[in-house]
Design a protein around this motif. Structure first.
Motif, PDB file in Angstrom:
ATOM      1  N   ARG A 168      35.898  47.979  35.803  1.00  0.00           N
ATOM      2  CA  ARG A 168      37.019  47.893  36.763  1.00  0.00           C
ATOM      3  C   ARG A 168      36.678  47.114  38.036  1.00  0.00           C
ATOM      4  NH1 ARG A 168      41.826  50.290  36.886  1.00  0.00           N
ATOM      5  NH2 ARG A 168      41.838  50.351  39.146  1.00  0.00           N
ATOM      6  N   ARG A 169      35.383  46.960  38.319  1.00  0.00           N
ATOM      7  CA  ARG A 169      35.013  46.214  39.526  1.00  0.00           C
ATOM      8  C   ARG A 169      35.102  44.707  39.287  1.00  0.00           C
ATOM      9  NH1 ARG A 169      30.284  43.356  39.340  1.00  0.00           N
ATOM     10  NH2 ARG A 169      28.925  43.929  37.636  1.00  0.00           N
ATOM     11  N   ARG A 170      35.330  44.314  38.055  1.00  0.00           N
ATOM     12  CA  ARG A 170      35.237  42.891  37.707  1.00  0.00           C
ATOM     13  C   ARG A 170      36.486  42.112  38.099  1.00  0.00           C
ATOM     14  NH1 ARG A 170      30.651  41.802  34.589  1.00  0.00           N
ATOM     15  NH2 ARG A 170      29.426  43.707  34.631  1.00  0.00           N
ATOM     16  N   ASP A 171      36.367  40.799  37.962  1.00  0.00           N
ATOM     17  CA  ASP A 171      37.459  39.946  38.460  1.00  0.00           C
ATOM     18  C   ASP A 171      38.704  39.970  37.575  1.00  0.00           C
ATOM     19  OD1 ASP A 171      35.950  38.639  36.544  1.00  0.00           O
ATOM     20  OD2 ASP A 171      35.546  36.848  37.740  1.00  0.00           O
ATOM     21  N   PHE A 172      38.531  39.728  36.284  1.00  0.00           N
ATOM     22  CA  PHE A 172      39.712  39.591  35.414  1.00  0.00           C
ATOM     23  C   PHE A 172      39.518  40.398  34.134  1.00  0.00           C
ATOM     24  CE2 PHE A 172      38.883  35.579  37.706  1.00  0.00           C
ATOM     25  CZ  PHE A 172      39.892  35.736  38.652  1.00  0.00           C
ATOM     26  N   ALA A 207      43.511  41.322  24.398  1.00  0.00           N
ATOM     27  CA  ALA A 207      44.909  40.879  24.265  1.00  0.00           C
ATOM     28  C   ALA A 207      45.175  39.718  25.218  1.00  0.00           C
ATOM     29  CB  ALA A 207      45.847  42.048  24.570  1.00  0.00           C
ATOM     30  N   ASP A 208      44.641  39.796  26.444  1.00  0.00           N
ATOM     31  CA  ASP A 208      44.858  38.697  27.387  1.00  0.00           C
ATOM     32  C   ASP A 208      44.176  37.421  26.900  1.00  0.00           C
ATOM     33  OD1 ASP A 208      46.554  39.979  29.086  1.00  0.00           O
ATOM     34  OD2 ASP A 208      44.988  40.704  30.452  1.00  0.00           O
ATOM     35  N   LEU A 209      43.018  37.582  26.289  1.00  0.00           N
ATOM     36  CA  LEU A 209      42.349  36.396  25.715  1.00  0.00           C
ATOM     37  C   LEU A 209      43.238  35.778  24.648  1.00  0.00           C
ATOM     38  CD1 LEU A 209      38.561  36.922  24.833  1.00  0.00           C
ATOM     39  CD2 LEU A 209      39.562  35.335  26.471  1.00  0.00           C
ATOM     40  N   GLU A 210      43.797  36.650  23.796  1.00  0.00           N
ATOM     41  CA  GLU A 210      44.631  36.134  22.709  1.00  0.00           C
ATOM     42  C   GLU A 210      45.895  35.459  23.233  1.00  0.00           C
ATOM     43  OE1 GLU A 210      44.917  39.561  20.201  1.00  0.00           O
ATOM     44  OE2 GLU A 210      42.868  39.227  19.478  1.00  0.00           O
ATOM     45  N   HIS A 211      46.427  35.984  24.353  1.00  0.00           N
ATOM     46  CA  HIS A 211      47.655  35.391  24.903  1.00  0.00           C
ATOM     47  C   HIS A 211      47.364  34.310  25.942  1.00  0.00           C
ATOM     48  CE1 HIS A 211      49.282  39.376  23.464  1.00  0.00           C
ATOM     49  NE2 HIS A 211      49.990  38.482  22.819  1.00  0.00           N
ATOM     50  N   GLY A 212      46.087  34.053  26.190  1.00  0.00           N
ATOM     51  CA  GLY A 212      45.736  33.003  27.153  1.00  0.00           C
ATOM     52  C   GLY A 212      46.130  33.346  28.571  1.00  0.00           C
ATOM     53  N   LEU A 213      45.817  34.562  29.009  1.00  0.00           N
ATOM     54  CA  LEU A 213      46.240  35.004  30.338  1.00  0.00           C
ATOM     55  C   LEU A 213      45.048  35.400  31.212  1.00  0.00           C
ATOM     56  CD1 LEU A 213      49.295  37.231  29.397  1.00  0.00           C
ATOM     57  CD2 LEU A 213      49.332  35.011  30.567  1.00  0.00           C
ATOM     58  N   ILE A 214      45.094  34.956  32.446  1.00  0.00           N
ATOM     59  CA  ILE A 214      44.116  35.399  33.444  1.00  0.00           C
ATOM     60  C   ILE A 214      44.826  36.464  34.266  1.00  0.00           C
ATOM     61  CG2 ILE A 214      42.666  34.711  35.404  1.00  0.00           C
ATOM     62  CD1 ILE A 214      41.911  33.226  32.855  1.00  0.00           C
ATOM     63  N   ARG A 215      44.254  37.672  34.246  1.00  0.00           N
ATOM     64  CA  ARG A 215      44.945  38.787  34.906  1.00  0.00           C
ATOM     65  C   ARG A 215      43.934  39.579  35.740  1.00  0.00           C
ATOM     66  NH1 ARG A 215      49.422  41.204  32.960  1.00  0.00           N
ATOM     67  NH2 ARG A 215      49.059  40.475  30.828  1.00  0.00           N
ATOM     68  N   VAL A 216      44.269  39.804  37.005  1.00  0.00           N
ATOM     69  CA  VAL A 216      43.375  40.639  37.821  1.00  0.00           C
ATOM     70  C   VAL A 216      43.527  42.090  37.397  1.00  0.00           C
ATOM     71  CG1 VAL A 216      43.192  39.200  39.900  1.00  0.00           C
ATOM     72  CG2 VAL A 216      45.117  40.778  39.650  1.00  0.00           C
ATOM     73  N   ILE A 217      42.555  42.887  37.812  1.00  0.00           N
ATOM     74  CA  ILE A 217      42.512  44.259  37.310  1.00  0.00           C
ATOM     75  C   ILE A 217      43.319  45.218  38.183  1.00  0.00           C
ATOM     76  CG2 ILE A 217      40.820  46.158  36.978  1.00  0.00           C
ATOM     77  CD1 ILE A 217      39.037  43.870  35.764  1.00  0.00           C
ATOM     78  N   ASP A 219      40.518  41.939  48.274  1.00  0.00           N
ATOM     79  CA  ASP A 219      39.141  42.447  48.353  1.00  0.00           C
ATOM     80  C   ASP A 219      38.150  41.294  48.302  1.00  0.00           C
ATOM     81  OD1 ASP A 219      39.779  45.086  48.467  1.00  0.00           O
ATOM     82  OD2 ASP A 219      39.465  45.496  46.322  1.00  0.00           O
ATOM     83  N   ASP A 220      38.403  40.375  47.394  1.00  0.00           N
ATOM     84  CA  ASP A 220      37.446  39.287  47.185  1.00  0.00           C
ATOM     85  C   ASP A 220      38.201  37.990  46.884  1.00  0.00           C
ATOM     86  OD1 ASP A 220      35.582  37.501  46.406  1.00  0.00           O
ATOM     87  OD2 ASP A 220      34.595  38.784  44.932  1.00  0.00           O
ATOM     88  N   PRO A 221      38.491  37.229  47.940  1.00  0.00           N
ATOM     89  CA  PRO A 221      39.279  35.992  47.716  1.00  0.00           C
ATOM     90  C   PRO A 221      38.546  34.923  46.908  1.00  0.00           C
ATOM     91  CG  PRO A 221      39.340  36.676  50.031  1.00  0.00           C
ATOM     92  CD  PRO A 221      38.280  37.502  49.374  1.00  0.00           C
ATOM     93  N   THR A 222      37.251  35.091  46.648  1.00  0.00           N
ATOM     94  CA  THR A 222      36.610  34.094  45.761  1.00  0.00           C
ATOM     95  C   THR A 222      37.276  34.139  44.386  1.00  0.00           C
ATOM     96  OG1 THR A 222      34.878  35.564  44.899  1.00  0.00           O
ATOM     97  CG2 THR A 222      34.326  34.296  46.862  1.00  0.00           C
ATOM     98  N   ARG A 223      37.916  35.264  44.084  1.00  0.00           N
ATOM     99  CA  ARG A 223      38.570  35.384  42.769  1.00  0.00           C
ATOM    100  C   ARG A 223      39.742  34.418  42.622  1.00  0.00           C
ATOM    101  NH1 ARG A 223      38.253  41.927  43.225  1.00  0.00           N
ATOM    102  NH2 ARG A 223      36.008  42.089  42.833  1.00  0.00           N
ATOM    103  N   LEU A 224      40.311  33.974  43.745  1.00  0.00           N
ATOM    104  CA  LEU A 224      41.383  32.973  43.676  1.00  0.00           C
ATOM    105  C   LEU A 224      40.845  31.711  43.011  1.00  0.00           C
ATOM    106  CD1 LEU A 224      42.664  33.403  47.340  1.00  0.00           C
ATOM    107  CD2 LEU A 224      43.978  33.995  45.291  1.00  0.00           C
ATOM    108  N   PHE A 225      39.646  31.334  43.434  1.00  0.00           N
ATOM    109  CA  PHE A 225      39.040  30.112  42.907  1.00  0.00           C
ATOM    110  C   PHE A 225      38.618  30.323  41.449  1.00  0.00           C
ATOM    111  CE2 PHE A 225      38.619  30.193  47.420  1.00  0.00           C
ATOM    112  CZ  PHE A 225      38.886  28.894  47.818  1.00  0.00           C
ATOM    113  N   ARG A 226      38.077  31.510  41.191  1.00  0.00           N
ATOM    114  CA  ARG A 226      37.614  31.818  39.827  1.00  0.00           C
ATOM    115  C   ARG A 226      38.790  31.831  38.850  1.00  0.00           C
ATOM    116  NH1 ARG A 226      32.502  33.816  39.638  1.00  0.00           N
ATOM    117  NH2 ARG A 226      32.896  34.948  37.714  1.00  0.00           N
TER     118      ARG A 226
END
Ligand code: ATP
Length: 477
Positions: free
Chosen positions: A165-169, A194-204, A211-218
């Motif tokens: 749960r601490r991870r980015d996506f 499921a998100d991999l299969e649907h091609g989706l980047i989703r935050v947790i 919390d961590d705006p570096t995730r915008l870039f990631r």
């Protein structure tokens, strides 16, 4: 014990069930995902070497012996499911990774570097493991909390679920069990597969970008790399997080941009970051025109180049920084270098590239000796990057010729020759040697005899000018 999964102990079953409120939402998918996946073990065999697998088992066995559970997580699992070759082994143990690493060193040798703050350890394997990957990073499953937006998190030991749960996506928040009783079981409490299969980047969770705006870039980096989209709920969170980009430390920001510059399509990533207003939040004058971004495409991976002169002689991300910023004026480059804590070396190269870039029109009309005299003041790598970024114009030929030929052109005469002629050492040496070199460069001379004649001419001119009576030993030429 679960009647569905009698082999799994509490830690494995609870990995996805740690917090109430979350349980109802995830139970159905989670249970489905817990089926041991033969295709995953097959993939492990296909995408890893026997030596890598041997080490994975060895580390997992030692973790189990110490009462810990071991998992492969993050990018490893994501890329394995995508059927990509994986080289980064991200191993997490529920327990203290430093204790595990110490135990491995005691048993198998090598040395460890502990990182106390983040509760991780790096195991450098001993020589006896020749042919095996020699460096292994082991991480403790951890819980992270953020005292304020964009700060580094406070880390405490946690469960596997905390760690996922601490991870980015979601696509980076899956684990593969390495314990012998559940080897190859995918633990996917957040719907990563499921998100991999649907091609989706989703935050947790909704505060993730704050919390961590570096995730915008990631997020954008992964989306472009895999041809995915941001999940609509995730994209909707971006505007509220933009003001926090400014709070990121220079090092963290630069690191994220360095990672972008190591990707296959940096131009696309930057275009999307601009479109979302993310890059402007770092520093509004960052270059965003088509021409500025297109230059990045000309700096290619060594494997894509047809000749060695097509790849710059410095790390890809540095070359791309130079390519991206070279059209900016000096003042802007200095401000960006300050904001992102460039090394002195990188700053020097970007400034050099900018000077060259802004003089290209003039340079097209210069003689080879004039070009050489001017370019010698700049680092070769900066010249190389500017040259790679230019279309075929006269100035590019100057840069290429300088790097490939002119910079090494020297007259046959040297300081010793002049000394032997009885000339007193001094600034004149430098001046004459340059005049001889310039004559070679500009094609005014092209043989040893012509150089000798020119030198005699220079000596004669000096005699006439100064009435010099030195006994010049011209016969020794
Ligand atoms: P890549 O292929 O880009 O190297 P990776 O997944 O290996 O992908 P790393 O940057 O090495 O990426 O990070 C390893 C893992 O750590 C990620 O998969 C992700 O789960 C987690 N991670 C990295 N950065 C963050 C972050 N800023 N916030 C939360 N989790 C992160």
């Amino acid at each position: 014990m679960s009647y569905l999964y009698p082999d799994l102990d509490d830690e494995h079953r609870l990995a996805g069930l740690g917090h109430s409120g979350f349980i109802l939402h995830i139970i159905p998918d989670f249970l489905l995902q817990l089926q041991p996946m033969t295709d995953i073990t097959e993939r492990l065999t296909r995408f890893t070497t026997p030596e890598q697998r041997e080490l994975i088992h060895l580390i997992a066995r030692e973790a189990n012996r110490l009462g810990m559970h071991a998992y492969l997580v993050g990018g490893f699992v994501r890329d394995l499911l995508l059927g990509r070759m994986v080289n980064d082994f991200d191993i997490v143990v529920v327990g203290n990774a430093i204790t595990l690493c110490r135990s491995l060193v005691k048993k198998y040798g090598g040395r460890l570097t502990p990182h106390i703050l983040f509760k991780t350890a790096t195991w450098f394997l001993p020589e006896t493991f020749a042919g095996h990957p020699r460096v292994w990073d082991l991480t403790s499953a951890r819980l992270e909390t953020y005292a304020r937006p964009a700060a580094l998190p406070t880390v405490t030991l946690g469960t596997l679920h905390d760690d996922l749960r601490r991870r980015d996506f979601t696509i980076n928040a899956m684990a593969l069990c390495l314990d012998s009783d559940c080897f190859g079981v995918l633990i996917d409490p957040l719907g990563g597969r499921a998100d991999l299969e649907h091609g989706l980047i989703r935050v947790i969770h909704p505060r993730s970008f704050i919390d961590d705006p570096t995730r915008l870039f990631r997020a954008v980096r992964y989306a472009v790399r895999y041809g995915f989209r941001l999940a609509p709920e995730t994209a909707a969170l971006i505007p509220d997080a933009l003001p926090y980009v400014d709070d990121l430390s220079p090092e963290r920001l630069r690191h994220e941009l360095d990672l972008i510059f190591e990707e296959g399509q940096p131009t696309r990533i930057l275009e999307r970051l601009f479109a979302l207003g993310i890059l402007q939040s770092i520093y509004p004058p960052l270059p965003s025109s088509k021409a500025d971004l297109a230059r990045l495409r000309r700096i290619r991976f060594p494997s894509q180049a047809t000749s060695s002169s097509e790849t710059p002689d410095l790390p890809l991300h540095e070359a791309r920084w130079i390519a991206w910023l070279m059209a900016l004026p000096t003042k802007e480059i200095r401000a960006i270098a300050r904001r992102l804590h460039f090394t002195a070396d990188l700053k020097k190269k970007v400034l050099a590239a900018s000077s060259i870039f802004h003089n290209l029109d003039a340079m097209g009309g210069w003689t080879p000796s004039l070009c050489t005299a001017w370019l010698e003041g700049f680092p070769d790598q900066a010249i190389q990057v500017v040259s790679l970024c230019l279309p075929a114009v006269k100035a590019r030929d100057c840069l290429k010729n300088y790097l490939e030929q002119w910079k090494t052109v020297r007259p046959l005469t040297n300081g010793e020759t002049l000394k032997a002629l009885g000339l007193p050492p001094g600034p004149l040496y430098k001046e004459w040697l340059w005049q001889l070199r310039a004559a070679w460069l500009d094609g005014a001379i092209s043989t040893a005899a012509e150089e000798e004649m020119l030198l005699h001419k220079l000596i004669e001119e000096r005699r006439q000018k100064h009435g010099d009576t030195n006994d010049l030993q011209s016969e020794r030429m």
